[in-house]
Motif scaffolding. Sequence first.
Motif, PDB file in Angstrom:
ATOM      1  N   GLU A 241      -1.115  11.280 -56.546  1.00 26.94           N
ATOM      2  CA  GLU A 241      -2.060  10.895 -57.611  1.00 26.94           C
ATOM      3  C   GLU A 241      -3.244  10.076 -57.076  1.00 26.94           C
ATOM      4  N   PHE A 242      -3.067   9.454 -55.885  1.00 22.80           N
ATOM      5  CA  PHE A 242      -4.152   8.610 -55.361  1.00 22.80           C
ATOM      6  C   PHE A 242      -4.989   9.286 -54.280  1.00 22.80           C
ATOM      7  N   ARG A 243      -4.500  10.411 -53.765  1.00 25.06           N
ATOM      8  CA  ARG A 243      -5.136  10.962 -52.556  1.00 25.06           C
ATOM      9  C   ARG A 243      -6.609  11.327 -52.763  1.00 25.06           C
ATOM     10  N   LYS A 244      -6.922  11.930 -53.874  1.00 26.15           N
ATOM     11  CA  LYS A 244      -8.326  12.303 -54.105  1.00 26.15           C
ATOM     12  C   LYS A 244      -9.180  11.052 -54.286  1.00 26.15           C
ATOM     13  N   LEU A 245      -8.552  10.041 -54.912  1.00 23.90           N
ATOM     14  CA  LEU A 245      -9.301   8.818 -55.220  1.00 23.90           C
ATOM     15  C   LEU A 245      -9.637   8.008 -53.971  1.00 23.90           C
ATOM     16  N   LEU A 246      -8.914   8.270 -52.895  1.00 24.63           N
ATOM     17  CA  LEU A 246      -9.194   7.559 -51.650  1.00 24.63           C
ATOM     18  C   LEU A 246     -10.574   7.922 -51.098  1.00 24.63           C
ATOM     19  N   GLY A 247     -11.054   9.119 -51.437  1.00 26.55           N
ATOM     20  CA  GLY A 247     -12.357   9.559 -50.912  1.00 26.55           C
ATOM     21  C   GLY A 247     -12.328   9.566 -49.394  1.00 26.55           C
ATOM     22  N   ASN A 248     -13.297   8.889 -48.797  1.00 25.76           N
ATOM     23  CA  ASN A 248     -13.362   8.847 -47.329  1.00 25.76           C
ATOM     24  C   ASN A 248     -12.902   7.493 -46.781  1.00 25.76           C
ATOM     25  N   ARG A 249     -12.170   6.741 -47.621  1.00 25.57           N
ATOM     26  CA  ARG A 249     -11.736   5.400 -47.178  1.00 25.57           C
ATOM     27  C   ARG A 249     -10.485   5.555 -46.311  1.00 25.57           C
ATOM     28  N   ILE A 250     -10.639   5.300 -45.037  1.00 23.41           N
ATOM     29  CA  ILE A 250      -9.521   5.527 -44.108  1.00 23.41           C
ATOM     30  C   ILE A 250      -8.829   4.230 -43.694  1.00 23.41           C
ATOM     31  N   TYR A 251      -9.449   3.093 -43.996  1.00 18.95           N
ATOM     32  CA  TYR A 251      -8.795   1.819 -43.682  1.00 18.95           C
ATOM     33  C   TYR A 251      -9.379   0.762 -44.634  1.00 18.95           C
ATOM     34  N   GLY A 252      -8.668   0.534 -45.730  1.00 19.87           N
ATOM     35  CA  GLY A 252      -9.121  -0.471 -46.684  1.00 19.87           C
ATOM     36  C   GLY A 252     -10.196   0.036 -47.617  1.00 19.87           C
ATOM     37  N   CYS A 253     -10.696  -0.862 -48.440  1.00 21.28           N
ATOM     38  CA  CYS A 253     -11.682  -0.516 -49.474  1.00 21.28           C
ATOM     39  C   CYS A 253     -12.442  -1.800 -49.787  1.00 21.28           C
ATOM     40  N   ASP A 254     -13.747  -1.670 -49.973  1.00 23.01           N
ATOM     41  CA  ASP A 254     -14.558  -2.861 -50.249  1.00 23.01           C
ATOM     42  C   ASP A 254     -15.233  -2.799 -51.615  1.00 23.01           C
ATOM     43  N   ASP A 255     -14.949  -1.777 -52.403  1.00 26.92           N
ATOM     44  CA  ASP A 255     -15.733  -1.534 -53.616  1.00 26.92           C
ATOM     45  C   ASP A 255     -15.846  -2.757 -54.521  1.00 26.92           C
ATOM     46  N   CYS A 256     -14.697  -3.422 -54.760  1.00 32.38           N
ATOM     47  CA  CYS A 256     -14.741  -4.529 -55.712  1.00 32.38           C
ATOM     48  C   CYS A 256     -15.573  -5.696 -55.179  1.00 32.38           C
ATOM     49  N   GLN A 257     -15.706  -5.782 -53.866  1.00 37.15           N
ATOM     50  CA  GLN A 257     -16.546  -6.846 -53.311  1.00 37.15           C
ATOM     51  C   GLN A 257     -18.011  -6.427 -53.271  1.00 37.15           C
ATOM     52  N   VAL A 258     -18.226  -5.142 -52.979  1.00 45.87           N
ATOM     53  CA  VAL A 258     -19.604  -4.662 -52.901  1.00 45.87           C
ATOM     54  C   VAL A 258     -20.333  -4.856 -54.235  1.00 45.87           C
ATOM     55  N   VAL A 259     -19.624  -4.628 -55.338  1.00 44.41           N
ATOM     56  CA  VAL A 259     -20.304  -4.736 -56.646  1.00 44.41           C
ATOM     57  C   VAL A 259     -20.398  -6.171 -57.165  1.00 44.41           C
TER      58      VAL A 259
END
Length: 357
Positions: A241-259
């Motif tokens: 259920e999460f694989r598509k949502l990962l997009g191209n994130r291969i180590y961690g995610c910064d979205d919540c900090q970027v915004v």
Amino acid sequence: MTIPVAPNSDLGQLTSKIRIIAREQGFDDMRVTDCDLSESAPRLQEWLDKGYAGDMDYIGNRFEMKIDPDKLVSGVKRIISLRMNYFQFRNESMDGFNFINAPDKGFISSYALGRDYHKVIRGRLEKVAQNVQSIIGAFGYRVFTDSAPVMEVELATKSGLGWRGKHTLLINKNAGSWFFLGEIYTDLDLPLDSPASEHCGTCSRCIDICPTKAILGPYKLDARRCISYLTIEHRGSIPKEFRKLLGNRIYGCDDCQVVCPWNKYASVTTVPDFNVRESLDGETLVKLFSWSESEFYRYTEGSPIRRIGYERWLRNLACALGNAPTSPEIIRSLELRKSYESELVREHVAWALDEHL
Ligand code: SF4
Ligand code: SF4
């Protein structure tokens, strides 16, 4: 732990000196708090009871030490909480949300693009303590950074280094959230600092942007849904259920900090160890997936990325390749790993190839 020497010294002045020493070691801020975590303990317990920690058993382990610092370091009186900026400008294609426009490249969380912070911060905390000892003589202390039995964000919040944002990370009004935390547990009876006020207000950008809806509501994170957990902490198969949502994130995610609007106040780190490694930022997924095991360990030497090991590295990349725009090059690179020795990798490769049918 020993009783602090220099009982007659001015502890307020000593704190100012420690602050100067901390700055010399590259820390951007330092505050002092006591050891009372009685208000935080029920919140942690509830979070664990709900299963939000996933398979990060180490968070629940040594719970007593976590909520009672004296059980971790006997005789501790104060906790010096410090932060060190790691913000760096990175490859243009990976900066901010531009990475959405580069789905054929691997996105690695900013904090992981330089040298492993555990070593850097621990070493510098140790130097701070040693330099203080050279002024006042021996005193009891232990240093920690990102250590399981330490409630880092709670201590930093209590000390006034910032407030806990709705994404659950610490935010500083003058520096945003792109920084690491470290602690010195000490028996020095230093004067206390006060907590900072909260400034999330009505903002909900981090909650709205989260690709996997891991932030269930303000201050409530289900780590099992968080991409940082799924790509770094989680050992097994990534739930479909999460694989598509990962997009191209291969180590961690910064979205919540970027915004987060407070990150417009972030400052670039002054610590060269956190400089971005070119080989890790903005590289194509195909290239990263082609690394042999020895190349993986060579290119990630001294980097936190090493911690996940080669197998999980390939697992994450296979997911991202499944999400990338179809091309002969991508199909070929996946085909080459179809019979890879690890079942975990093979299963993700098969999923990725199916995505390109
Ligand atoms: S790191 Fe990414 S996945 Fe995790 S809470 Fe933040 S936005 Fe959501
Ligand atoms: S994005 Fe908004 S709600 Fe989320 S942590 Fe930042 S200020 Fe708070």
